[in-house]
Write a protein that holds these residues in place. Structure first.
Motif, PDB file in Angstrom:
ATOM      1  N   ALA A  73      16.857  89.783 -33.502  1.00  0.00           N
ATOM      2  CA  ALA A  73      16.483  89.591 -34.902  1.00  0.00           C
ATOM      3  C   ALA A  73      17.572  88.827 -35.639  1.00  0.00           C
ATOM      4  O   ALA A  73      18.721  88.778 -35.204  1.00  0.00           O
ATOM      5  N   GLY A  74      17.198  88.238 -36.753  1.00  0.00           N
ATOM      6  CA  GLY A  74      18.158  87.452 -37.531  1.00  0.00           C
ATOM      7  C   GLY A  74      17.492  86.909 -38.772  1.00  0.00           C
ATOM      8  O   GLY A  74      16.428  87.398 -39.177  1.00  0.00           O
ATOM      9  N   PRO A  75      18.102  85.913 -39.361  1.00  0.00           N
ATOM     10  CA  PRO A  75      17.529  85.287 -40.558  1.00  0.00           C
ATOM     11  C   PRO A  75      16.115  84.787 -40.297  1.00  0.00           C
ATOM     12  O   PRO A  75      15.715  84.625 -39.148  1.00  0.00           O
ATOM     13  N   PRO A  76      15.352  84.534 -41.355  1.00  0.00           N
ATOM     14  CA  PRO A  76      13.975  84.074 -41.208  1.00  0.00           C
ATOM     15  C   PRO A  76      13.866  82.915 -40.224  1.00  0.00           C
ATOM     16  O   PRO A  76      14.737  82.044 -40.203  1.00  0.00           O
TER      17      PRO A  76
ATOM     18  N   LEU B 291      14.597  79.380 -41.451  1.00  0.00           N
ATOM     19  CA  LEU B 291      16.001  79.020 -41.668  1.00  0.00           C
ATOM     20  C   LEU B 291      16.736  78.892 -40.346  1.00  0.00           C
ATOM     21  O   LEU B 291      17.560  77.989 -40.173  1.00  0.00           O
ATOM     22  N   THR B 292      16.437  79.789 -39.439  1.00  0.00           N
ATOM     23  CA  THR B 292      17.065  79.701 -38.126  1.00  0.00           C
ATOM     24  C   THR B 292      16.719  78.375 -37.476  1.00  0.00           C
ATOM     25  O   THR B 292      17.577  77.702 -36.893  1.00  0.00           O
TER      26      THR B 292
ATOM     27  N   ALA C 276      15.895  75.610 -39.018  1.00  0.00           N
ATOM     28  CA  ALA C 276      16.588  74.544 -39.743  1.00  0.00           C
ATOM     29  C   ALA C 276      18.027  74.426 -39.272  1.00  0.00           C
ATOM     30  O   ALA C 276      18.535  73.332 -39.014  1.00  0.00           O
ATOM     31  N   ALA C 277      18.686  75.568 -39.137  1.00  0.00           N
ATOM     32  CA  ALA C 277      20.074  75.559 -38.672  1.00  0.00           C
ATOM     33  C   ALA C 277      20.149  75.042 -37.238  1.00  0.00           C
ATOM     34  O   ALA C 277      21.034  74.260 -36.887  1.00  0.00           O
TER      35      ALA C 277
ATOM     36  N   ILE D 250      23.569  80.153 -32.985  1.00  0.00           N
ATOM     37  CA  ILE D 250      22.559  80.232 -34.036  1.00  0.00           C
ATOM     38  C   ILE D 250      21.497  81.266 -33.704  1.00  0.00           C
ATOM     39  O   ILE D 250      21.074  82.040 -34.564  1.00  0.00           O
TER      40      ILE D 250
END
Lengths: 204, 204
Positions: free
Chosen positions: A157-160, A163-164, A166-167, A197
């Motif tokens: 799990a992590g950021p949306p 956004l993941t 995009a990064a 990431i």
DNA sequence: CTGCCTACAATCATGCATGTATGTATGTTT
DNA sequence: AAACATACATACATGCATGATTGTAGGCAG
């Protein structure tokens, strides 16, 4: 008749000229960006004149759009396809990262993509829109892969996902380009960054 | 005499207009890049005319150099200092990554830096050289931190420090910018990416 | 072989952004 | 307050890149 056929049909001439101009334009765009790109230079670099260029392309914008299209096609064929062919989402993403690093060695397509994106973000220009669309498709792919990977547990799990993704793409752009040619570290560092990431531990 | 002193010394006027023009130029550079930056636009955006601009700056190049200098100073004060003040190299690098993400929220300085770097790499332009010097100093700092971190064992072995530093900075540039404003994910993703490059496991 | 069509070259005109020169108002000094 | 200097605005000139127009040589159909 003779060994190498020297006869060139008109369509042939046109195609080769077009290819040469496109390649020169890609080099120019990746080096100078759109605004500073001088068509005289492009034409000369390709071994022609601006007359030929304006004969094959409507205007500067049209030329740039053709380059964008070309970049999209080659990237799709050389990176995206192989990545999406992988069995699981995580492998797809990592394959994409490594494939992109290799792509950066061969083409200046990636540099074109980055340069134009930087130049046109926040603007309202046809070339920028075209780049944006190509990029959005990529971001969609990546976001879906992240979602799928989290569902099957291979990606924590992590950021949306958006956004993941995009990064993740930002990594591909800059790291891949910054290190282009520093084989084999380019692939290794790009993969490291991608894993970072995604929050996936590095292989030992 | 009266409550708020409305008298403005000449040096004051000069300083405020200069600041306004610099800020407008920074916005313009981060949005349009150097070549497409139109001075008329900059001046109007700052609430002045091109006359004022040419009174305070010798020419377009001089203005851009001043912006570069300003970016270097603010970054140094807000990010670099805090990072180098940390006790161990790894913490310094991670502090730098997080600090940069926060810096991107406030200023458009980071965008200026990236935009100009992309625009001028491979060229021979004074503005590009100035950017390059600022950037090289950064890269030196980071490379030394990586070396130190590997020596004391906090950072595992990997690609040459120089390349690792380059990749690390590429992360700061693109990830920090791409995610600027998406708090708090910008900090988290930037740190993830930085850890990935360095090969350091994420904290749980 | 004649005539047309296409690829490409060479020249010209327009627009736009930079930089300069000049004018005006506001601050500063004596 | 008068003379001066500085901050800023307005108007002009120069340069350069785009795009349009015109010209020429080589392929291709009748």
């Amino acid at each position: 008749m003779s060994g190498t056929d020297t006869r060139r049909t008109q369509a042939d001439r046109r195609a080769t000229t077009r290819a040469a101009l496109l390649a020169a334009a890609a080099r120019g765009l990746s080096t100078y960006g759109y605004a500073s790109l001088v068509l005289e230079q492009v034409a000369r670099d390709a071994g022609y004149t601006r007359g030929a260029l304006y004969h094959l392309f409507a205007n500067k914008e049209d030329l740039a759009l053709a380059v964008v299209e070309w970049v999209g096609e080659t990237w799709d064929a050389e990176v995206r396809q192989a990545a999406l062919a992988q069995k699981d989402p995580l492998t797809s993403l990592l394959t994409m990262a490594k494939g992109h690093a290799l792509y950066c060695r061969r083409h200046d397509g990636a540099k074109v993509m980055m340069t134009l994106r930087v130049e046109f973000t926040g603007q309202d220009h046809p070339v920028g829109r075209a780049m944006g669309e190509t990029y959005d498709r990529l971001e969609n792919d990546c976001a879906e892969l992240v979602t799928a990977g989290r569902r099957d547990g291979s990606i924590p799990a992590g950021p949306p996902p958006r956004l993941t993704a995009a990064a993740f793409l930002a990594i591909l752009e800059s790291v891949g380009i910054e290190l282009a040619g520093n084989a084999p570290h380019d692939v290794e560092l790009t993969e490291r960054a991608a894993r970072g990431i995604l929050g996936v531990a590095a292989r030992d």
